[in-house]
Design a protein around this motif. Structure first.
Motif, PDB file in Angstrom:
ATOM      1  N   GLU A  65      39.281  31.229  29.677  1.00 30.73           N
ATOM      2  CA  GLU A  65      39.481  31.637  31.070  1.00 30.73           C
ATOM      3  C   GLU A  65      39.514  30.416  31.989  1.00 30.73           C
ATOM      4  O   GLU A  65      40.351  30.336  32.896  1.00 30.73           O
ATOM      5  CB  GLU A  65      38.368  32.587  31.498  1.00 30.73           C
ATOM      6  CG  GLU A  65      38.434  33.948  30.842  1.00 30.73           C
ATOM      7  CD  GLU A  65      37.188  34.779  31.130  1.00 30.73           C
ATOM      8  OE1 GLU A  65      36.365  34.352  31.970  1.00 30.73           O
ATOM      9  OE2 GLU A  65      37.041  35.840  30.517  1.00 30.73           O
ATOM     10  N   TYR A 271      46.334  38.232  33.535  1.00 32.67           N
ATOM     11  CA  TYR A 271      44.947  37.907  33.208  1.00 32.67           C
ATOM     12  C   TYR A 271      44.051  38.449  34.304  1.00 32.67           C
ATOM     13  O   TYR A 271      44.306  38.257  35.490  1.00 32.67           O
ATOM     14  CB  TYR A 271      44.805  36.394  33.093  1.00 32.67           C
ATOM     15  CG  TYR A 271      43.392  35.898  33.179  1.00 32.67           C
ATOM     16  CD1 TYR A 271      42.470  36.219  32.195  1.00 32.67           C
ATOM     17  CD2 TYR A 271      42.985  35.113  34.249  1.00 32.67           C
ATOM     18  CE1 TYR A 271      41.182  35.763  32.263  1.00 32.67           C
ATOM     19  CE2 TYR A 271      41.688  34.659  34.336  1.00 32.67           C
ATOM     20  CZ  TYR A 271      40.803  34.977  33.332  1.00 32.67           C
ATOM     21  OH  TYR A 271      39.528  34.528  33.415  1.00 32.67           O
ATOM     22  N   PRO A 273      40.398  38.127  35.772  1.00 30.25           N
ATOM     23  CA  PRO A 273      39.155  37.373  35.669  1.00 30.25           C
ATOM     24  C   PRO A 273      37.912  38.223  35.787  1.00 30.25           C
ATOM     25  O   PRO A 273      36.830  37.810  35.382  1.00 30.25           O
ATOM     26  CB  PRO A 273      39.276  36.391  36.856  1.00 30.25           C
ATOM     27  CG  PRO A 273      40.213  37.036  37.812  1.00 30.25           C
ATOM     28  CD  PRO A 273      41.162  37.825  36.972  1.00 30.25           C
TER      29      PRO A 273
END
Length: 281
Positions: A65, A271, A273
């Motif tokens: 990440e 993506y 988070p």
């Protein structure tokens, strides 16, 4: 000391120690895993092994990440959302092999050439995502943005620091070379970036122009020749020619308005988070 305090003191101390040791997954999971192992009859070594494995998995996820955030992708896309059938000129097997990141270990380059809207940026982003997942540092930028950063850094007397940062990253992705003509100073600074990375790091470049037309962007045949000499010495070239995705999407929207069926399109994998979800390669 009361029985209640005797029971709670070890838990408080354990939580404190695990925070100090930066083991958040062990802190979060140790009680639940203990109950599961007790029910399954697993001994203390297997209990500890399971906890450590969870911590390692979670730590690797967090590292991925961080690498994705550091890369500054405009969007996170994977290869399984790319419509290879729509671009028959693209060598699918080569792209899948590149996603294994061997070219980064070999400090080789990738150049994606093709018409506007054929998925060059998607492929570059997918290769960048794969590199992040394999443990490599990645930086994404457009050619115009990179040149602007270099010019600003030069004016602010921090050019050497920026050049060192660009040279240190394992994979540099330079998107959209050819869309905006560069000044002579900008072209020279861009050449310097590629030159410093030659045989030291991998670079992915996307362009809507064939090599013979790069002079129109860089403004100098000599500079273009020197840049291509470095970029193409160890390179995989991807050809993406066909109809624009955006043009097909526009046609499909008109078709749906007329009652047409939903087409099979490449969808951007995003993506998140908050959940830590990362699209597969």
């Amino acid at each position: 000391m009361s029985p209640a305090r005797e029971d709670t003191a070890p838990s408080v101390l354990l939580a404190h120690h695990l925070k100090q040791l930066k083991l958040p997954t062990v802190l979060r999971e140790y009680d639940k895993v203990a109950r599961e192992c007790a029910q399954s009859g697993l001994d203390h070594s297997r209990y500890l092994l399971r906890l450590v494995e969870l911590e390692l998995i979670d730590r690797e996820r967090r590292l991925v990440e961080r690498r994705i955030r550091a890369a500054r992708f405009p969007a996170v896309k994977s290869l399984d959302t790319f419509d290879f059938a729509a671009i028959p000129s693209l060598n699918k097997m080569l792209v899948l092999e590149l996603a294994r990141c061997g070219y980064i270990l070999g400090r080789e380059n990738v150049i994606a050439l093709g018409n506007s809207g054929t998925g060059k940026t998607h492929v570059a982003l997918a290769l960048g995502l794969a590199a992040c997942q394999k443990g490599f540092s990645v930086a994404f930028t457009t050619a115009a943005s990179l040149v602007n950063q270099l010019l600003e850094a030069r004016d602010e007397r921090r050019l050497l620091r920026l050049q060192r940062e660009l040279a240190a990253v394992k994979l540099l992705i330079v998107d959209e070379l050819g869309y905006v003509p560069l000044s002579s100073t900008g072209a020279e600074l861009l050449f310097e970036v590629f030159s410093q990375r030659y045989e030291r790091g991998s670079t992915v470049v996307t362009s809507n122009l064939p090599f013979e037309d790069w002079t129109s962007v860089l403004g100098s045949e000599r500079l273009t020749g020197a840049l291509l000499d470095r970029l193409t010495h160890h390179v995989s070239i991807l050809s993406l020619n066909g109809d624009s995705y955006r043009l097909r999407a526009s046609r499909s929207r008109r078709g749906r308005t007329d009652g047409g069926a939903e087409p099979n399109q490449a969808i951007a994998a995003t993506y998140n988070p908050e959940t830590g979800e990362i699209p597969p390669i």
